[in-house]
Enzyme design. Structure first.
Site, PDB file in Angstrom:
ATOM      1  N   ASN A   7       0.851  -1.185   0.000  1.00  0.00           N
ATOM      2  CA  ASN A   7       0.000   0.000   0.000  1.00  0.00           C
ATOM      3  C   ASN A   7       0.892   1.242   0.000  1.00  0.00           C
ATOM      4  O   ASN A   7       1.680   1.433   0.930  1.00  0.00           O
ATOM      5  CB  ASN A   7      -0.896  -0.020   1.251  1.00  0.00           C
ATOM      6  N   ARG A  18       4.737  18.561   0.786  1.00  0.00           N
ATOM      7  CA  ARG A  18       5.514  19.674   0.226  1.00  0.00           C
ATOM      8  C   ARG A  18       4.852  20.236  -1.035  1.00  0.00           C
ATOM      9  O   ARG A  18       5.341  21.196  -1.620  1.00  0.00           O
ATOM     10  CB  ARG A  18       6.945  19.175  -0.063  1.00  0.00           C
ATOM     11  N   HIS A  43      -5.613   3.615  -1.392  1.00  0.00           N
ATOM     12  CA  HIS A  43      -6.899   3.945  -0.769  1.00  0.00           C
ATOM     13  C   HIS A  43      -7.203   5.413  -1.076  1.00  0.00           C
ATOM     14  O   HIS A  43      -6.876   6.298  -0.283  1.00  0.00           O
ATOM     15  CB  HIS A  43      -6.829   3.721   0.729  1.00  0.00           C
ATOM     16  N   GLU A  72      -8.958   0.496  -2.641  1.00  0.00           N
ATOM     17  CA  GLU A  72      -9.775   0.463  -1.436  1.00  0.00           C
ATOM     18  C   GLU A  72     -10.568   1.760  -1.335  1.00  0.00           C
ATOM     19  O   GLU A  72     -10.077   2.836  -1.696  1.00  0.00           O
ATOM     20  CB  GLU A  72      -8.890   0.351  -0.199  1.00  0.00           C
ATOM     21  N   THR A 109      -7.815   6.784  10.338  1.00  0.00           N
ATOM     22  CA  THR A 109      -7.494   5.676   9.445  1.00  0.00           C
ATOM     23  C   THR A 109      -8.648   4.690   9.489  1.00  0.00           C
ATOM     24  O   THR A 109      -9.641   4.913  10.184  1.00  0.00           O
ATOM     25  CB  THR A 109      -6.169   4.997   9.837  1.00  0.00           C
ATOM     26  N   HIS A 200      -4.079  -4.095   7.795  1.00  0.00           N
ATOM     27  CA  HIS A 200      -4.060  -2.958   8.722  1.00  0.00           C
ATOM     28  C   HIS A 200      -3.134  -3.205   9.900  1.00  0.00           C
ATOM     29  O   HIS A 200      -3.347  -4.099  10.708  1.00  0.00           O
ATOM     30  CB  HIS A 200      -5.431  -2.525   9.224  1.00  0.00           C
ATOM     31  N   HIS A 224       1.623   1.115   6.090  1.00  0.00           N
ATOM     32  CA  HIS A 224       2.160   2.028   7.119  1.00  0.00           C
ATOM     33  C   HIS A 224       3.456   1.499   7.735  1.00  0.00           C
ATOM     34  O   HIS A 224       4.489   2.175   7.718  1.00  0.00           O
ATOM     35  CB  HIS A 224       1.116   2.253   8.215  1.00  0.00           C
TER      36      HIS A 224
END
Ligand code: DXP
Ligand SMILES: NCC(=O)COP(=O)(O)O
Length: 253
Positions: A7, A18, A43, A72, A109, A200, A224
């Site tokens: 992901n 930025r 996602h 997603e 999230t 997740h 993540h």
């Protein structure tokens, strides 16, 4: 062997911070694929906090015919300026899989799956449309969720087990009950003919225990923790490390 879908949401977080084009989500996806990722996941949230519709199209061009593409999103989230709606994005790029997630904008999230007693009736026509487009359909579901037969009955292909609670329990050193609940839900889904994905807060620290405890996981989507680890290990070595964990779990090691 469980497919690793990387992901790349968090690359877009850094890029957007930025306001430019770097770091590129396409370059990150290319590096992940080169290191052995079997899929790319994004996602595209309506608030465009990270992945934007343009990224969805750019990545579609990159992955086409190479690896799986998993989109997603919340199919009920209304379009807004700059965001055409989840189903419009799916129709435009026809990914391998659409993972439906009941997230609202106010969530930090994803933190829960569908309530099928409430949601099945309005999900059914959307699932039919996705299937008509040739897209595999996965529903984001809590471990222990009820109503999986409703998902199977409306033609859903897979569920994605929400592994946040498992990850939290694993970090606390007490994951036994969470793994058992995930395993029970996975077996129930598989008995109904549903495939099982998971995602997740999966990480190098917890993935092996999860895969050894939960049977027949077809795909894990990880972002993540993976990109946090890649800050230290490098993206290629990190992806290869996940692939080794998956291989070891498959071998029973
Ligand atoms: C559904 C799920 O658990 C994740 O795929 C989700 O994409 C995480 O979203 P953020 O990257 O916005 O936290
Ligand atoms: N579906 C889970 C996913 O795509 C990535 O979740 P996370 O690893 O960023 O928590």
């Amino acid at each position: 062997m469980t497919l690793l879908s990387v992901n790349v949401n968090k690359v877009a977080v850094l890029r957007n911070s930025r306001g430019g084009l770097e770091p590129s989500v396409v370059a990150a996806a290319e590096a992940a694929i080169a290191a052995g990722a079997g899929g790319i996941t994004v996602h595209p949230r309506p608030d465009q906090r990270h992945i934007r519709p343009g990224d969805v199209h750019d990545l579609a061009g990159l992955v086409a015919g190479r690896v799986e593409y998993n989109l997603e999103g919340n199919p009920f989230a209304p379009p807004r300026p700059g965001y055409p709606g989840f189903l419009s994005l799916v129709e435009a790029v026809r990914p391998t899989q659409a993972t439906l997630v009941p997230d609202g904008d106010g969530q930090l999230t994803s933190d829960h799956g569908f309530d099928l007693a409430r949601d099945a009736a309005r999900l059914a026509p959307l699932v039919a449309q996705l299937k008509a487009w040739g897209v595999r359909v996965s529903l984001f579901m809590d471990a222990g969720a009820e109503g999986l037969a409703l998902a199977a009955g409306m033609g859903v292909d897979r569920i994605e087990l929400y592994t946040g609670p498992f990850a939290e329990a694993h970090a606390a050193g007490d994951a036994g009950a969470a793994i058992a609940l995930c395993a029970r839900t996975a077996r129930e889904a598989q008995a109904l003919g549903l495939g099982v994905n998971a995602g997740h807060d999966l990480s190098q620290a917890n993935l092996g225990d999860f895969l050894r405890g939960v049977p027949g996981v077809l795909e894990v989507s990880i972002g993540h923790a993976l990109f946090g680890e890649a800050l230290h290990q490098g993206l290629g070595p990190t992806v290869r490390a996940y692939r080794a964990i998956i291989g070891a779990a498959a071998a029973g090691a």
